[in-house]
Scaffold this motif. Structure first.
Motif, short mmCIF file in Angstrom:
data_model
loop_
_atom_site.label_atom_id
_atom_site.label_comp_id
_atom_site.label_asym_id
_atom_site.label_seq_id
_atom_site.Cartn_x
_atom_site.Cartn_y
_atom_site.Cartn_z
N GLU A 157 11.73 -24.78 -5.88
CA GLU A 157 12.00 -24.12 -4.61
C GLU A 157 10.70 -23.68 -3.92
OE1 GLU A 157 15.63 -23.63 -7.15
OE2 GLU A 157 13.52 -23.17 -7.47
N PHE A 158 9.61 -23.61 -4.67
CA PHE A 158 8.32 -23.23 -4.09
C PHE A 158 7.84 -24.26 -3.08
CE2 PHE A 158 8.54 -19.80 -6.73
CZ PHE A 158 7.37 -19.07 -6.86
N ASN A 159 8.44 -25.45 -3.07
CA ASN A 159 8.11 -26.45 -2.06
C ASN A 159 8.52 -26.00 -0.67
OD1 ASN A 159 6.83 -28.41 -3.63
ND2 ASN A 159 8.78 -29.22 -4.33
N ARG A 160 9.35 -24.97 -0.57
CA ARG A 160 9.80 -24.44 0.72
C ARG A 160 8.85 -23.40 1.31
NH1 ARG A 160 15.56 -22.96 -1.51
NH2 ARG A 160 16.19 -25.00 -2.27
N LEU A 161 7.86 -22.98 0.54
CA LEU A 161 6.92 -21.96 1.01
C LEU A 161 5.78 -22.62 1.77
CD1 LEU A 161 6.80 -19.60 -2.10
CD2 LEU A 161 7.99 -19.21 0.05
N PHE A 162 6.04 -22.99 3.01
CA PHE A 162 5.05 -23.70 3.81
C PHE A 162 3.95 -22.77 4.33
CE2 PHE A 162 8.96 -26.22 4.26
CZ PHE A 162 8.49 -27.40 3.72
N GLY A 163 4.21 -21.47 4.37
CA GLY A 163 3.24 -20.53 4.91
C GLY A 163 2.23 -20.01 3.91
N LEU A 164 2.32 -20.42 2.65
CA LEU A 164 1.38 -19.92 1.64
C LEU A 164 -0.04 -20.37 1.95
CD1 LEU A 164 2.98 -20.25 -1.92
CD2 LEU A 164 2.38 -18.18 -0.71
N THR A 165 -0.94 -19.42 1.97
CA THR A 165 -2.36 -19.74 2.15
C THR A 165 -3.17 -19.39 0.91
OG1 THR A 165 -2.73 -17.58 3.16
CG2 THR A 165 -2.25 -19.43 4.64
N SER A 166 -2.60 -18.58 0.02
CA SER A 166 -3.29 -18.20 -1.20
C SER A 166 -2.25 -18.11 -2.32
CB SER A 166 -3.99 -16.86 -1.02
OG SER A 166 -4.65 -16.47 -2.21
N PHE A 167 -2.54 -18.78 -3.44
CA PHE A 167 -1.57 -18.83 -4.54
C PHE A 167 -2.32 -18.89 -5.86
CE2 PHE A 167 1.03 -21.23 -7.57
CZ PHE A 167 2.19 -20.48 -7.54
N SER A 168 -1.85 -18.13 -6.85
CA SER A 168 -2.44 -18.19 -8.19
C SER A 168 -1.42 -17.77 -9.24
CB SER A 168 -3.67 -17.29 -8.28
OG SER A 168 -4.19 -17.33 -9.60
N VAL A 169 -1.34 -18.58 -10.30
CA VAL A 169 -0.53 -18.25 -11.48
C VAL A 169 -1.37 -18.41 -12.74
CG1 VAL A 169 1.74 -18.78 -10.50
CG2 VAL A 169 0.38 -20.61 -11.52
N ALA A 170 -2.67 -18.23 -12.60
CA ALA A 170 -3.60 -18.44 -13.71
C ALA A 170 -3.29 -17.49 -14.87
CB ALA A 170 -5.03 -18.23 -13.24
N ASP A 171 -3.58 -17.96 -16.07
CA ASP A 171 -3.46 -17.18 -17.31
C ASP A 171 -2.05 -16.66 -17.55
OD1 ASP A 171 -6.18 -17.50 -17.97
OD2 ASP A 171 -6.70 -15.92 -16.53
N ASN A 172 -1.11 -17.60 -17.63
CA ASN A 172 0.27 -17.30 -17.99
C ASN A 172 0.69 -18.28 -19.08
OD1 ASN A 172 1.55 -15.12 -16.25
ND2 ASN A 172 0.50 -16.34 -14.70
N LEU A 173 1.98 -18.42 -19.28
CA LEU A 173 2.51 -19.35 -20.29
C LEU A 173 3.36 -20.42 -19.63
CD1 LEU A 173 3.61 -16.57 -22.81
CD2 LEU A 173 1.52 -17.92 -22.90
N LEU A 174 2.97 -20.86 -18.45
CA LEU A 174 3.77 -21.80 -17.67
C LEU A 174 3.60 -23.22 -18.19
CD1 LEU A 174 3.05 -20.32 -14.15
CD2 LEU A 174 5.14 -20.08 -15.49
N SER A 175 4.61 -24.05 -17.90
CA SER A 175 4.58 -25.45 -18.33
C SER A 175 5.26 -26.30 -17.27
CB SER A 175 5.30 -25.60 -19.67
OG SER A 175 6.66 -25.21 -19.54
N GLY A 176 5.12 -27.62 -17.41
CA GLY A 176 5.78 -28.54 -16.52
C GLY A 176 4.91 -28.93 -15.34
N PRO A 177 5.46 -29.78 -14.47
CA PRO A 177 4.70 -30.26 -13.32
C PRO A 177 4.56 -29.20 -12.23
CG PRO A 177 6.89 -31.21 -13.32
CD PRO A 177 6.76 -30.43 -14.59
N ILE A 178 3.49 -29.29 -11.48
CA ILE A 178 3.23 -28.37 -10.37
C ILE A 178 3.94 -28.92 -9.14
CG2 ILE A 178 1.44 -27.41 -8.87
CD1 ILE A 178 -0.46 -27.64 -11.31
N PRO A 179 4.76 -28.10 -8.45
CA PRO A 179 5.46 -28.58 -7.25
C PRO A 179 4.48 -29.09 -6.19
CG PRO A 179 6.39 -26.50 -7.97
CD PRO A 179 5.17 -26.74 -8.80
N SER A 180 4.88 -30.09 -5.44
CA SER A 180 3.98 -30.77 -4.51
C SER A 180 3.40 -29.84 -3.45
CB SER A 180 4.71 -31.94 -3.85
OG SER A 180 5.87 -31.47 -3.18
N GLN A 181 4.14 -28.87 -2.96
CA GLN A 181 3.64 -27.96 -1.93
C GLN A 181 2.51 -27.08 -2.46
OE1 GLN A 181 4.48 -28.12 1.23
NE2 GLN A 181 3.21 -26.40 1.85
N LEU A 182 2.44 -26.89 -3.76
CA LEU A 182 1.39 -26.05 -4.36
C LEU A 182 0.17 -26.84 -4.79
CD1 LEU A 182 3.65 -23.73 -6.56
CD2 LEU A 182 2.86 -23.35 -4.23
N GLN A 183 0.23 -28.14 -4.69
CA GLN A 183 -0.87 -28.98 -5.16
C GLN A 183 -2.09 -28.91 -4.26
OE1 GLN A 183 0.82 -32.86 -5.78
NE2 GLN A 183 2.08 -32.18 -7.50
#
Length: 156
Positions: free
Chosen positions: A50-76
């Motif tokens: 659903e993060f692919n719907r956040l078109f207005g994001l200009t700054s994003f970070s999820v560093a140093d967590n336990l996340l897995s899987g592919p990164i959504p295209s809008q966040l790439q």
């Protein structure tokens, strides 16, 4: 005339908040969100698509967590450092590619409980086989349903 921001959250800093849950997909309902920082927590699971719907994001970070899987295209479009420290994340902008998903075919095998074979069941099976063979041998027209094959049946 002064510029006013639309209603809603523009910045959501949750850095080092000790969050230890999957990232909720309903964050995407904050349509005017332009900064989302979730680094240094214990977030698990995948980044919701659903993060692919956040078109207005200009700054994003999820560093140093336990996340897995592919990164959504809008966040790439964000820097790789915003995804660092998540060993399970893959895809752009990180250098590691995501493994191709294999289709798993699950076959359910129903376990049958077989009863113990005893002498009576062996004798019953043998008698049934012999009776069936004798009846089919002496009355073949009962078992051949095709009329075209009836001329080839001969009686003994």
């Amino acid at each position: 005339m002064a510029y006013s921001h639309p209603p809603g959250i523009l910045v959501l800093p949750l850095t080092a908040s000790q969050l230890s849950v999957p990232i909720p997909g309903n964050i995407t309902q904050m349509t005017y969100l332009n900064t989302l920082h979730l680094e240094h927590n214990q977030l698990s699971g995948e980044i919701p698509w659903e993060f692919n719907r956040l078109f207005g994001l200009t700054s994003f970070s999820v560093a140093d967590n336990l996340l897995s899987g592919p990164i959504p295209s809008q966040l790439q479009k964000f820097w790789p450092s915003g995804f660092a420290g998540n060993e399970g994340l893959c895809g752009a902008p990180l250098l590691n590619n995501c493994p191709k998903k294999r289709k798993r075919i699950r076959i359910r095998i129903r376990r049958l409980r077989l009863h113990r074979i005893n002498d009576a069941s062996i004798i019953g099976a043998a008698v049934g086989f012999v009776v069936g063979f004798v009846v089919a041998f002496y009355f073949p027209h009962w078992f051949v349903f095709s009329r075209r094959l009836h001329p080839y049946i001969f009686r003994i």
